[in-house]
Design an enzyme around this catalytic site. Sequence first.
Site, short mmCIF file in Angstrom:
data_model
loop_
_atom_site.label_atom_id
_atom_site.label_comp_id
_atom_site.label_asym_id
_atom_site.label_seq_id
_atom_site.Cartn_x
_atom_site.Cartn_y
_atom_site.Cartn_z
CE LYS A 153 -4.18 -1.84 0.38
NZ LYS A 153 -5.31 -1.54 -0.53
CE LYS A 250 -10.73 -4.92 -3.33
NZ LYS A 250 -10.64 -3.59 -2.69
#
Length: 336
Positions: A153, A250
């Site tokens: 990230k 997702k």
Amino acid sequence: MQLTLSKYVLQLRHTFSISRESHDFQDTLIVGLGLKGETGYGEATSNPYYKITVESMIAEIESVREEIENYNFTLPEVFHAFLVDKKLSNFAICALDLAAHDLYGKILDKPLYELWHTDIANYPFTNYTIGMDTVEKMVSKMRETPWPIYKIKLGSPNDVAIIKELRNHTDSIFRVDANCAWTADQTILYAPQLKALGVEFIEQPLAAGDWEGMEKVVHQSVLPIIADESCIVEDDVQKCGLHFNGINIKLTKCGGLTPALRMIHKAKELGLKVMVGCMTESTVGISAIAQLLPQLDYVDMDGAMLLKEDIAQGVKIGKYGVVVFPENGGSGITLV
């Protein structure tokens, strides 16, 4: 059908940070659907970015409880259409849809991947996510969990320098996820440097609505670009075909396995790479994602691995990403 709704607060092993938020706990809703002596389980986590809480999902579902419990269940896809007609949020629909698929497979005593005529002999290994932190702590997390693929990230002023330092400590594949934190020019500038450091692709570098910037990036980046925040629901897939090299689906955002299967089919028609990602779900949500593995190019299903304690049993991720599928039907989920 018998409907049960349970809120859990999942504690993470480490503080998890991305470019826009940090948290130590993850609220999640577990839905149970019971029929014919079997219970199917589904999950959807809360998410401040999309203004979804467990309480808001429970309120939505409770408003149609009687209709759900009186519903004549046959196929998960038909049940999903019924839920959409009730105008529930995609997060609430996801939890119910996952439970319906798990229930359906358990009634038939077959895992979902088998019902979908897919073969688990070959599947992509999940990445393991390293959240934003000091470089020292990021290195420590990698040492704690040696893994063949890391998703890193990013979203700081020193992103390339972070990857350079992490590369000194592992030969594993890197994927980077900026969570909308970069500009088009930054992405194009960073891409060759990141490629030289063993990065496989960049996920969602630009803000979700910056389609002009993404079109520029997709034509000039030397690394593939994968959509996340830009690809929420089925209608987004077509547009992503002109602005990305692949999409990250997702389940919570699109509304469950039913629309995800259609999104996978559409993406492949467009020549896009297909990834499915998680949102720090327990093994309930992860076991549902795992049923899709034979259809995917990439997967991010490490959510349960990031937890201090899990709340369910089902699909297990072993050393270096090897997946062990349970023998029972559906997604194979039982609550602990």
